[in-house]
Design a protein around this motif. Sequence first.
Motif, short mmCIF file in Angstrom:
data_model
loop_
_atom_site.label_atom_id
_atom_site.label_comp_id
_atom_site.label_asym_id
_atom_site.label_seq_id
_atom_site.Cartn_x
_atom_site.Cartn_y
_atom_site.Cartn_z
N ARG A 1 0.84 -1.20 0.00
CA ARG A 1 0.00 0.00 0.00
C ARG A 1 0.88 1.25 0.00
NH1 ARG A 1 -4.72 0.48 4.17
NH2 ARG A 1 -5.63 -0.96 2.68
N ALA A 2 1.94 1.23 0.78
CA ALA A 2 2.85 2.38 0.81
C ALA A 2 3.50 2.57 -0.55
CB ALA A 2 3.90 2.18 1.88
N ALA A 3 3.89 1.49 -1.18
CA ALA A 3 4.52 1.60 -2.50
C ALA A 3 3.53 2.13 -3.52
CB ALA A 3 5.05 0.23 -2.93
N VAL A 4 2.30 1.69 -3.46
CA VAL A 4 1.28 2.16 -4.40
C VAL A 4 1.01 3.65 -4.18
CG1 VAL A 4 -1.17 2.00 -4.99
CG2 VAL A 4 0.19 -0.07 -4.71
N LEU A 5 0.89 4.07 -2.93
CA LEU A 5 0.65 5.48 -2.64
C LEU A 5 1.82 6.36 -3.07
CD1 LEU A 5 -1.09 5.25 0.84
CD2 LEU A 5 -2.12 5.87 -1.34
N THR A 6 3.04 5.88 -2.84
CA THR A 6 4.21 6.63 -3.25
C THR A 6 4.27 6.77 -4.76
OG1 THR A 6 5.41 5.83 -1.32
CG2 THR A 6 6.73 6.72 -3.12
N ARG A 7 4.02 5.68 -5.46
CA ARG A 7 4.04 5.72 -6.92
C ARG A 7 2.97 6.68 -7.45
NH1 ARG A 7 4.56 0.50 -7.85
NH2 ARG A 7 2.35 0.13 -7.57
N HIS A 8 1.78 6.63 -6.85
CA HIS A 8 0.70 7.51 -7.28
C HIS A 8 1.05 8.98 -7.01
CE1 HIS A 8 -3.31 8.78 -8.29
NE2 HIS A 8 -3.43 9.39 -7.12
N ALA A 9 1.64 9.25 -5.86
CA ALA A 9 2.03 10.62 -5.53
C ALA A 9 3.08 11.13 -6.52
CB ALA A 9 2.57 10.69 -4.11
N HIS A 10 4.01 10.28 -6.92
CA HIS A 10 5.03 10.68 -7.89
C HIS A 10 4.40 10.95 -9.26
CE1 HIS A 10 8.66 10.42 -5.55
NE2 HIS A 10 8.25 9.28 -5.04
N LYS A 11 3.41 10.14 -9.65
CA LYS A 11 2.74 10.36 -10.93
C LYS A 11 2.00 11.70 -10.93
CE LYS A 11 1.70 5.71 -12.60
NZ LYS A 11 0.61 4.76 -12.86
N VAL A 12 1.29 11.97 -9.85
CA VAL A 12 0.53 13.22 -9.75
C VAL A 12 1.50 14.41 -9.76
CG1 VAL A 12 -0.93 14.61 -8.22
CG2 VAL A 12 -1.45 12.20 -8.61
N ALA A 13 2.60 14.30 -9.03
CA ALA A 13 3.57 15.39 -8.98
C ALA A 13 4.20 15.62 -10.36
CB ALA A 13 4.65 15.09 -7.95
N ALA A 14 4.51 14.56 -11.08
CA ALA A 14 5.10 14.70 -12.42
C ALA A 14 4.11 15.36 -13.38
CB ALA A 14 5.54 13.34 -12.95
N ARG A 15 2.84 14.96 -13.29
CA ARG A 15 1.83 15.55 -14.16
C ARG A 15 1.64 17.04 -13.85
NH1 ARG A 15 -2.80 12.33 -13.35
NH2 ARG A 15 -3.37 13.71 -11.67
N GLU A 16 1.59 17.38 -12.59
CA GLU A 16 1.42 18.78 -12.20
C GLU A 16 2.64 19.61 -12.62
OE1 GLU A 16 -1.25 20.32 -10.87
OE2 GLU A 16 -2.26 18.41 -11.21
#
Length: 90
Positions: free
Chosen positions: A35-50
Motif C-alpha cells: 500500500r505504501a509503495a502504491v501510494l508513493t508511486r501515485h504521488a510521484h505520478k501526480v507530482a510529475a503531471r502537475e
Amino acid sequence: MSATPAPFDEHDEEAVAVEPIDDPNEEHPPRNPTRAAVLTRHAHKVAARERAVLAAGTRHTARQMIRWWNAQDLSTEYLAAFHLNHQHTQ
C-alpha cells in the motif's frame, strides 16, 4: 504520616516483565509495504503531471508576455497610426 514505597519483589512477574522501549531513531518497516509503495508511486505520478502542466503554462505565459512586450501581435500599420496619433495629440 509519610508514605513508604512498596517493597520490590523480584519474583513478581508484572513488575519484572518490562517491554522494550522503542528507539525513536530506529526506522520501522511500513505496516503494509504494498500500500505504501502504491501510494508513493501515485504521488510521484501526480507530482510529475502537475510539474509538466506548470512548465507548459509557464512557457506559454512567457511567450505571450514576450509577444506583448515586443508588440508582435500588432501590425506595422497600426503602430504607425498609433504613433502619429500620439504625436498629434501631444
